[in-house]
Design a protein around this motif. Sequence first.
Motif, PDB file in Angstrom:
ATOM      1  N   GLY A 146      -4.276  -4.432  -9.581  1.00  0.00           N
ATOM      2  CA  GLY A 146      -5.434  -3.721  -9.062  1.00  0.00           C
ATOM      3  C   GLY A 146      -5.601  -3.914  -7.567  1.00  0.00           C
ATOM      4  O   GLY A 146      -5.959  -2.976  -6.851  1.00  0.00           O
TER       5      GLY A 146
ATOM      6  N   ALA B 137      -3.578  -1.525  -5.920  1.00  0.00           N
ATOM      7  CA  ALA B 137      -3.622  -0.185  -6.529  1.00  0.00           C
ATOM      8  C   ALA B 137      -2.240   0.214  -7.031  1.00  0.00           C
ATOM      9  O   ALA B 137      -1.762   1.340  -6.796  1.00  0.00           O
TER      10      ALA B 137
ATOM     11  N   ASP C 216       0.807  -1.219   0.000  1.00  0.00           N
ATOM     12  CA  ASP C 216       0.000   0.000   0.000  1.00  0.00           C
ATOM     13  C   ASP C 216       0.841   1.270   0.000  1.00  0.00           C
ATOM     14  O   ASP C 216       0.347   2.344  -0.369  1.00  0.00           O
TER      15      ASP C 216
ATOM     16  N   LEU D 250      -7.530   3.235  -2.378  1.00  0.00           N
ATOM     17  CA  LEU D 250      -8.015   2.299  -3.401  1.00  0.00           C
ATOM     18  C   LEU D 250      -9.149   2.923  -4.198  1.00  0.00           C
ATOM     19  O   LEU D 250      -9.170   2.869  -5.435  1.00  0.00           O
TER      20      LEU D 250
ATOM     21  N   MET E 252      -9.258  -4.450  -7.792  1.00  0.00           N
ATOM     22  CA  MET E 252      -9.608  -3.401  -6.829  1.00  0.00           C
ATOM     23  C   MET E 252     -10.881  -3.770  -6.065  1.00  0.00           C
ATOM     24  O   MET E 252     -10.994  -3.511  -4.857  1.00  0.00           O
TER      25      MET E 252
ATOM     26  N   TYR F 254      -7.886   5.743  -6.511  1.00  0.00           N
ATOM     27  CA  TYR F 254      -7.138   5.318  -7.696  1.00  0.00           C
ATOM     28  C   TYR F 254      -7.915   4.364  -8.588  1.00  0.00           C
ATOM     29  O   TYR F 254      -7.412   3.944  -9.626  1.00  0.00           O
ATOM     30  N   SER F 255      -9.165   4.065  -8.187  1.00  0.00           N
ATOM     31  CA  SER F 255     -10.058   3.376  -9.117  1.00  0.00           C
ATOM     32  C   SER F 255     -10.697   4.353 -10.099  1.00  0.00           C
ATOM     33  O   SER F 255     -11.213   3.949 -11.148  1.00  0.00           O
TER      34      SER F 255
ATOM     35  N   VAL G 219       1.642   3.325  -3.778  1.00  0.00           N
ATOM     36  CA  VAL G 219       0.818   4.368  -4.392  1.00  0.00           C
ATOM     37  C   VAL G 219       0.972   5.694  -3.636  1.00  0.00           C
ATOM     38  O   VAL G 219       0.957   6.770  -4.250  1.00  0.00           O
TER      39      VAL G 219
END
Length: 305
Positions: free
Chosen positions: A75, A78, A26, A270, A170, A273-274, A29
């Motif tokens: 995904g 992320a 994590d 998450l 994701m 960034y989706s 990102v």
Amino acid sequence: MILDLSEDALEYGRQALRAFEAAGGDQLVQQAEAKPDLREGLVGPVLAGLDAFNLDPRTDRDGAEAAAALCRGAGYWALPYPVAERLARPTDLDVDGLIVVDAATPTGAVGGVDLRWAAVDLAGRRSRAVQAGETGAGFTARLQTTALDDGGSGDIALALVLSGWTLLGMLDRAIDLTVDHVRLREQFGQPLAKFQGVQFQLTDAEVERAGTDILAKHALWSVATDQPGALDDALALRTAALEAAEVVFRVCHQLHGAVGFCDETTLSWLSRYSQPLRRLPLGLSATRDELTRRLGRHGLAGLYT
């Protein structure tokens, strides 16, 4: 038709998940958002270690399944890198990746990654693309395109399917995070997971995620075996994945409460960034319109209804 990935592809996906976690998980990102120019240095060596870009999703079915598993893992964490776009690169152009764009406003998540890009719109028109503006949210930037040819109809389906697998990853993570949260968080002396209303909401989210999972496998099979309706299946997958994302992220944010929107919570990152995946090249309504226009009156031969 076998709607499942091979054991080799599944194992490759598991190895990718472990590699991404070991590289920072994590934190990747968050580090990339602080300094977008680090994206290549943060993620490139991990993908090289997985031999990711020697996969051949266009002509090798095993390669297509491994590529899908890799995108799903990307995904899940992320991963701040355009994995699906790299894997979808056309073999007849000297480029590093392919971005499906809206012809009116070509945009891609290319900020901080110095690569040679091709773009294709949903009419199959291909072009070379370079970043033409500042890097915005989700590493997105406007693209300046130079027309090449009209031979990109075969490129669109693979690119859309692989991005669909990224979004599926994701959704996997959003539900995993939320299940862990409701098991740990207590209210009125018992875990949230014990409340029937919470169980119903999570069931709704899981039904959407599981449906997308099946459609992703079908669309991958359709592309890998060069079915006549492969692009229709890819657009159907994108439509279903976007519908599922609306339900899954809504439920997951509701069950997290206000903390789900805080940077200290993984779900917040998450969900944020989706957004490029969910909005580019087209959002849900425009994707439905495109699918409806293409299908006309003949309908789908695949699973989507």
